[in-house]
Design an enzyme around this catalytic site. Structure first.
Site, PDB file in Angstrom:
ATOM      1  N   LYS A  45       0.852  -1.202   0.000  1.00  0.00           N
ATOM      2  CA  LYS A  45       0.000   0.000   0.000  1.00  0.00           C
ATOM      3  C   LYS A  45       0.886   1.250   0.000  1.00  0.00           C
ATOM      4  CE  LYS A  45      -0.305  -0.154   5.069  1.00  0.00           C
ATOM      5  NZ  LYS A  45      -1.123  -0.649   6.196  1.00  0.00           N
ATOM      6  N   TYR A 265      16.793  30.005   8.677  1.00  0.00           N
ATOM      7  CA  TYR A 265      15.603  30.725   9.149  1.00  0.00           C
ATOM      8  C   TYR A 265      15.570  30.759  10.672  1.00  0.00           C
ATOM      9  CZ  TYR A 265      13.340  30.636   4.538  1.00  0.00           C
ATOM     10  OH  TYR A 265      13.011  30.816   3.220  1.00  0.00           O
TER      11      TYR A 265
HETATM   12  C1  LIG Z   1      -0.395  -1.623   6.914  1.00  0.00           C
HETATM   13  C2  LIG Z   1      -0.984  -2.903   7.333  1.00  0.00           C
HETATM   14  C3  LIG Z   1      -0.182  -4.052   7.400  1.00  0.00           C
HETATM   15  C4  LIG Z   1       1.322  -4.011   7.266  1.00  0.00           C
HETATM   16  O1  LIG Z   1       1.834  -3.536   8.486  1.00  0.00           O
HETATM   17  P1  LIG Z   1       3.425  -3.452   8.760  1.00  0.00           P
HETATM   18  O2  LIG Z   1       3.495  -3.055  10.189  1.00  0.00           O
HETATM   19  O3  LIG Z   1       3.938  -2.392   7.852  1.00  0.00           O
HETATM   20  O4  LIG Z   1       4.000  -4.773   8.473  1.00  0.00           O
HETATM   21  C5  LIG Z   1      -0.808  -5.263   7.652  1.00  0.00           C
HETATM   22  N1  LIG Z   1      -2.141  -5.331   7.858  1.00  0.00           N
HETATM   23  C6  LIG Z   1      -2.939  -4.243   7.827  1.00  0.00           C
HETATM   24  C7  LIG Z   1      -4.395  -4.394   8.081  1.00  0.00           C
HETATM   25  C8  LIG Z   1      -2.386  -2.990   7.585  1.00  0.00           C
HETATM   26  O5  LIG Z   1      -3.172  -1.914   7.575  1.00  0.00           O
END
Ligand SMILES: *Cc1c(COP(=O)(O)O)cnc(C)c1O
Length: 375
Positions: A45, A265
């Protein structure tokens, strides 16, 4: 119109190198921890946590990964042509009215509410086919998924279940990166209890950190994301994952400064003595967090150089007084993430987590991918 006639690639500022072979090897490391009967998918994702899902997902597919997780329908649609014949699960599930698009593109929704369940069943009524889907059970995140009493209602509704094509039940752990948190066992027990209401289905509970809690948490599928990309699954233990990312900031100017000169800054840093600054082409617009001002650091070879003053939108100042003059010239690189400076190190200095450092990595960096050939 292209500007490439004006630029050789070396002119193009800071460089982000992404090691696809390291991602594959991390996936294999995780897979090796699993009991027979359990498989590792891959969470890609948010554009594979900012590293480029169009490169990462095919590399993992070539290594044998068969189930991919994205957040949204749009992310699934982008990956679909690159993952022919492989499963893509969409964690957020369908918004009402998008069910047909899931079906048309062979995307498997994770159903997170009774409304999403009803929407998927309605599609089956319309098309006369039960299509594969996954049911998300909430066991302690209070984020997505059916609450226990909703799961019981659904389990008792044979007619609804018969229209769903359920292949798996899943849940998500809230504190898996802290192995001693009793919530881990409570969530496992709750998941085992509720998933018994849906016999004969595959199960999935663990993301990256959950894999390291042990086989009881593994089920049939684990869902690693961050660990694939080199983030430590447990903050208090040595990191077993291989680093994937190197970020080299290009020096666009070296300048001498006098004792007492202020930098950047707000004049938040004053030089204690005369010295030398390297001005690097990256800034908070590139995801180099502003919170790293006067706190972050980089490396020139093996030598640590501090960020001085505030991080600007496009520029960062490093104090390189300690580096021999002949060792640096404009165009040279400072490691902002590198062999001695992990994503987690940068996150710690910025007051955040590695996940946020990765997903913030900017679009202006020249990107170079290594490894992961399909051959
Ligand atoms: C993002 C997510 C994962 C992966 O999690 P990591 O901690 O990056 O391994 C797995 N399951 C769900 C439901 C998620 O939202």
């Amino acid at each position: 119109m292209s500007f490439s006639m004006y630029l050789s690639p070396e002119d193009e500022g800071s460089l982000l190198s992404i090691d696809l072979q390291a991602i594959v090897s991390n996936w294999q490391t995780l897979t090796a921890r699993l009991s027979p009967g359990c498989q590792a998918g891959a969470v890609v994702k948010a554009d594979a946590y900012g590293l480029g899902a169009d490169r990462v997902a095919p590399a993992l597919a070539a290594a044998g990964c068969r189930r991919f997780f994205v957040a949204s329908l749009e992310e699934g649609l982008r990956l679909r042509p690159l993952l022919a014949g492989l499963e893509i699960l969409v964690l957020n599930g369908p918004f009402p009215g998008t069910e047909a698009a899931f079906a048309a593109h062979d995307l498997i929704p994770v159903l997170n509410s009774l409304e999403q369940v009803a929407g998927w069943a309605a599609l089956a009524d319309k098309t006369g086919t039960n299509r594969a889907c996954v049911l998300h059970l909430d066991t302690g995140m209070a984020r997505l998924g059916l609450r226990a009493e909703q799961a019981s209602l659904l389990a008792a509704d044979r007619s609804m279940l018969s229209r769903l094509g359920l292949i798996m039940v899943m849940s998500h752990l809230a504190s898996a990166d802290q192995p001693n948190d009793p919530l881990n066992s409570r969530q496992l027990a709750a998941f085992q209890k509720i998933s018994q209401l849906f016999p004969g289905l595959e199960t999935s509970l663990a993301a990256s950190s959950g894999i390291f809690l042990g086989p009881a948490w593994h089920g049939h599928w684990v869902r690693p994301g961050a660990a694939l990309y080199g983030v430590a699954p447990n903050a208090d233990a040595p990191n077993p994952m291989t680093q994937v990312v190197r970020l080299q900031g290009k020096i666009i100017q070296l300048r001498d400064v006098d004792a007492g000169d202020s930098v950047g800054y707000g004049a938040t840093h004053h030089m204690a003595a005369a010295g030398r600054l390297a001005i690097v082409a990256a800034g908070y617009a590139d995801g180099y967090f502003r919170s790293l001002g006067n706190r972050g650091y980089g490396f020139v070879g093996e030598r640590r150089v501090p960020v001085v003053g505030r991080v600007s939108m496009d520029l960062i100042a490093f104090d390189v007084t300690a580096i021999p003059t002949e060792a640096l010239s404009p165009g040279a690189m400072i490691d902002l993430i590198g062999p001695d400076l992990t994503v987690d190190d940068v996150a710690a200095a910025a007051g955040t987590i590695g996940y946020e450092v990765l997903t913030a990595l900017g679009r202006r960096y020249r990107r170079h991918y290594r490894g992961g050939s399909m051959a």
